[in-house]
Design an enzyme around this catalytic site. Structure first.
Site, mmCIF file in Angstrom:
data_model
loop_
_atom_site.group_PDB
_atom_site.id
_atom_site.type_symbol
_atom_site.label_atom_id
_atom_site.label_comp_id
_atom_site.label_asym_id
_atom_site.label_seq_id
_atom_site.Cartn_x
_atom_site.Cartn_y
_atom_site.Cartn_z
ATOM 1 N N CYS A 52 -41.400 -1.245 34.348
ATOM 2 C CA CYS A 52 -42.582 -1.613 35.128
ATOM 3 C C CYS A 52 -42.129 -2.093 36.498
ATOM 4 O O CYS A 52 -41.589 -3.201 36.632
ATOM 5 C CB CYS A 52 -43.375 -2.702 34.413
ATOM 6 S SG CYS A 52 -44.891 -3.166 35.293
ATOM 7 N N GLU A 77 -47.521 3.743 35.991
ATOM 8 C CA GLU A 77 -46.405 4.493 35.427
ATOM 9 C C GLU A 77 -46.593 5.976 35.746
ATOM 10 O O GLU A 77 -47.714 6.429 36.006
ATOM 11 C CB GLU A 77 -46.305 4.312 33.915
ATOM 12 C CG GLU A 77 -45.897 2.927 33.467
ATOM 13 C CD GLU A 77 -44.464 2.554 33.819
ATOM 14 O OE1 GLU A 77 -43.753 3.393 34.421
ATOM 15 O OE2 GLU A 77 -44.071 1.409 33.518
#
Length: 209
Positions: free
Chosen positions: A2, A105
């Site tokens: 992340c 993402e």
């Protein structure tokens, strides 16, 4: 992993959602996309003061580091190996939560990642939620300045995130406000799997995953 988050909530929304006040509200700058590799200063709740948002740099610098260069490798920390990594094993009790309105993402569409789909991920039942992390304090040996910083924790991807983050199959520890309080107070990990995903860029198409 992340490395990109969204922080668009207002100060009012953050204080009400997490029952915490801002120490320095003038520092808060809501943004659609925040890049971790810019090591931004972000509002974070810490386990030693869960009622106050303090501003820490994303990219953890361990207290023993000689320079800040290590931070590009500590944006994330694997939950499963915290006690095996020098940067994290001494600070597992120094828990924190980063409030966000989403994170990003990219799904690889080929084996080399030349074609990708960009997704924004959030929770179905709340616009504002937390990502769990660890924090540290470091004194710059040249300037004497104290730098407070944090790393976001990741774990194995659930079914939805494994389809999106389809190479390394990781995801951050996602928590609603109640779960975040338990993490800060007790170190209890209760992940929230009630995810909402939006495909933002897919060969010019928009859609839901």
């Amino acid at each position: 992993m992340c490395y990109n988050v969204q922080q668009k909530a207002t100060i009012k929304e953050l204080t009400e959602q997490f029952n915490a006040q801002f120490k320095m509200p003038a520092l808060y700058q809501p943004k659609d996309i925040i890049n971790g590799f810019e090591f931004p200063l972000l509002p974070v709740l810490k386990s030693d003061s869960p009622e106050v948002f303090e501003f820490l740099n994303w990219g953890l610098i361990p207290h023993w580091a000689k320079t800040e260069d290590i931070r590009k490798h500590t944006l994330n920390a694997k939950l499963e190996t915290l006690n095996e990594v020098a940067s994290f094993r001494e600070i597992t009790a120094q828990r924190c939560v980063l409030p966000v309105t989403g994170f990003y993402e990219w799904k690889w569409l080929d084996s080399r990642g030349k074609r990708k789909e960009k997704y924004r991920i959030g929770l179905n039942d709340t616009a504002v939620f937390g990502l769990a992390g660890l924090y540290s304090s470091w004194e710059n040996p040249k300037s004497g300045e104290t730098v407070n910083s944090f790393s976001l924790l990741t774990t194995s991807a659930n079914e939805i995130m494994a389809e999106i983050h389809n190479i390394k199959k990781r995801m951050p520890l996602i928590m609603d406000a109640t779960q975040a309080k338990l993490w800060l107070k007790q170190g209890t990990v209760e992940l929230n799997d009630n995810l909402r995903t939006e495909c933002l860029e897919s060969d010019g198409q928009l859609g839901l995953f």
